[in-house]
Design a protein around this motif. Structure first.
Motif, PDB file in Angstrom:
ATOM      1  N   LEU A 190       8.098  -3.421   1.296  1.00 15.56           N
ATOM      2  CA  LEU A 190       7.992  -2.833   0.511  1.00 15.56           C
ATOM      3  C   LEU A 190       6.233  -1.544   0.035  1.00 15.56           C
ATOM      4  N   LEU A 191       5.460  -2.063   0.670  1.00 13.82           N
ATOM      5  CA  LEU A 191       4.097  -1.411   0.822  1.00 13.82           C
ATOM      6  C   LEU A 191       4.120  -0.481   2.015  1.00 13.82           C
ATOM      7  N   HIS A 250       9.550   2.142  -3.671  1.00 22.01           N
ATOM      8  CA  HIS A 250       9.597   0.848  -2.696  1.00 22.01           C
ATOM      9  C   HIS A 250      10.057   0.373  -2.335  1.00 22.01           C
ATOM     10  N   LYS A 272       6.689  -7.716   0.902  1.00 24.93           N
ATOM     11  CA  LYS A 272       5.556  -7.539   0.438  1.00 24.93           C
ATOM     12  C   LYS A 272       5.172  -6.330   1.561  1.00 24.93           C
ATOM     13  N   GLY A 273       5.230  -6.273   2.604  1.00 26.53           N
ATOM     14  CA  GLY A 273       4.362  -5.384   2.820  1.00 26.53           C
ATOM     15  C   GLY A 273       5.841  -4.965   3.633  1.00 26.53           C
ATOM     16  N   THR A 332       0.685  -2.307   6.835  1.00 27.15           N
ATOM     17  CA  THR A 332       0.176  -3.435   6.978  1.00 27.15           C
ATOM     18  C   THR A 332       1.461  -4.598   7.969  1.00 27.15           C
ATOM     19  N   GLN A 381      15.005 -12.317   3.976  1.00 28.17           N
ATOM     20  CA  GLN A 381      14.768 -11.291   3.517  1.00 28.17           C
ATOM     21  C   GLN A 381      15.591 -10.138   3.028  1.00 28.17           C
ATOM     22  N   THR A 417       7.014  -9.318   6.775  1.00 26.04           N
ATOM     23  CA  THR A 417       7.475  -9.550   5.251  1.00 26.04           C
ATOM     24  C   THR A 417       7.310  -8.832   4.100  1.00 26.04           C
TER      25      THR A 417
END
Length: 208
Positions: free
Chosen positions: A138-139, A119, A135-136, A208, A73, A133
């Motif tokens: 960054l969000l 982000h 994506k999670g 998230t 990651q 994750t």
């Protein structure tokens, strides 16, 4: 004298400085392949987040364990960061060097820089502290940036001042190579950790 005792401020300062020196060396070595710079940064944050919380530990083992755990990651997050920075740089360079200075490239460069900051600002410390994750992560970085916007501005200012300080002249550039990155990580961790504590204490279930 208490100043020079194990509990004294001078001893604690020198101990922290020594830890920062060791951490900076590890970060540089593990970042050498370039592609692993993201994983190395996550590992560095895992150490500095403990340091600002006064949790004693072994710098080398803590760093290495986090590096292994977050290797995949961390590499992805690092590549995303490099890609966004490169896109912003290219757009601004085109604006500066083009004869007619097309304003669209300046606007695009600023926009990409802002989106990237929003982000990425908390992404590395978040990944160092929580399992999620990409994506999670960054969000969540974006959510934290907007929820704690004034603290985030303070973080940006602190980081900018530290970078500017270590690039002020040749001697400071040399010092920056020795302790610069880890000092930036430490300063960012001090602000990030307070925000993370607030989130944890509030028990916000919407992340998230």
């Amino acid at each position: 004298m208490r100043l020079f005792s194990v509990d004294g401020k001078l001893y604690k300062f020198m101990s922290t400085l020594w830890d920062i020196l060791k951490l900076n060396f590890l970060w540089l070595v593990f970042s050498l392949p370039i592609v692993t710079i993201g994983a190395s940064t996550v590992a560095a944050y895992s150490v500095t987040l403990k340091m600002v919380d006064n949790h004693e530990g072994n710098i080398m083992s803590d760093f290495y364990e986090s590096f292994k755990k977050n290797l995949k990651q961390g590499i992805i997050l690092g590549l995303i960061t490099i890609f966004l920075a490169y896109c912003a740089y290219i757009n601004i360079e085109v604006f500066n060097k083009a004869k007619d200075n097309p304003i669209i490239f300046l606007i695009s460069g600023i926009f990409i820089s802002y989106i990237g900051l929003v982000h990425i600002t908390y992404a590395f410390p978040l990944l160092a502290r929580y399992e999620n994750t990409i994506k999670g992560t960054l969000l969540n970085s974006r959510k934290i940036t907007y929820k704690y916007f004034f603290r985030t501005i303070l973080l940006w200012i602190v980081v900018a001042l530290l970078i500017g300080f270590f690039n002020f002249n040749v001697p400071l550039i040399f010092i920056g190579l020795i302790i610069g990155p880890s000092t930036v990580f430490y300063g960012a961790s001090a602000i990030s950790k307070k925000i993370f504590r607030n989130i944890e204490n509030d028990n916000i279930s919407s992340w998230t």
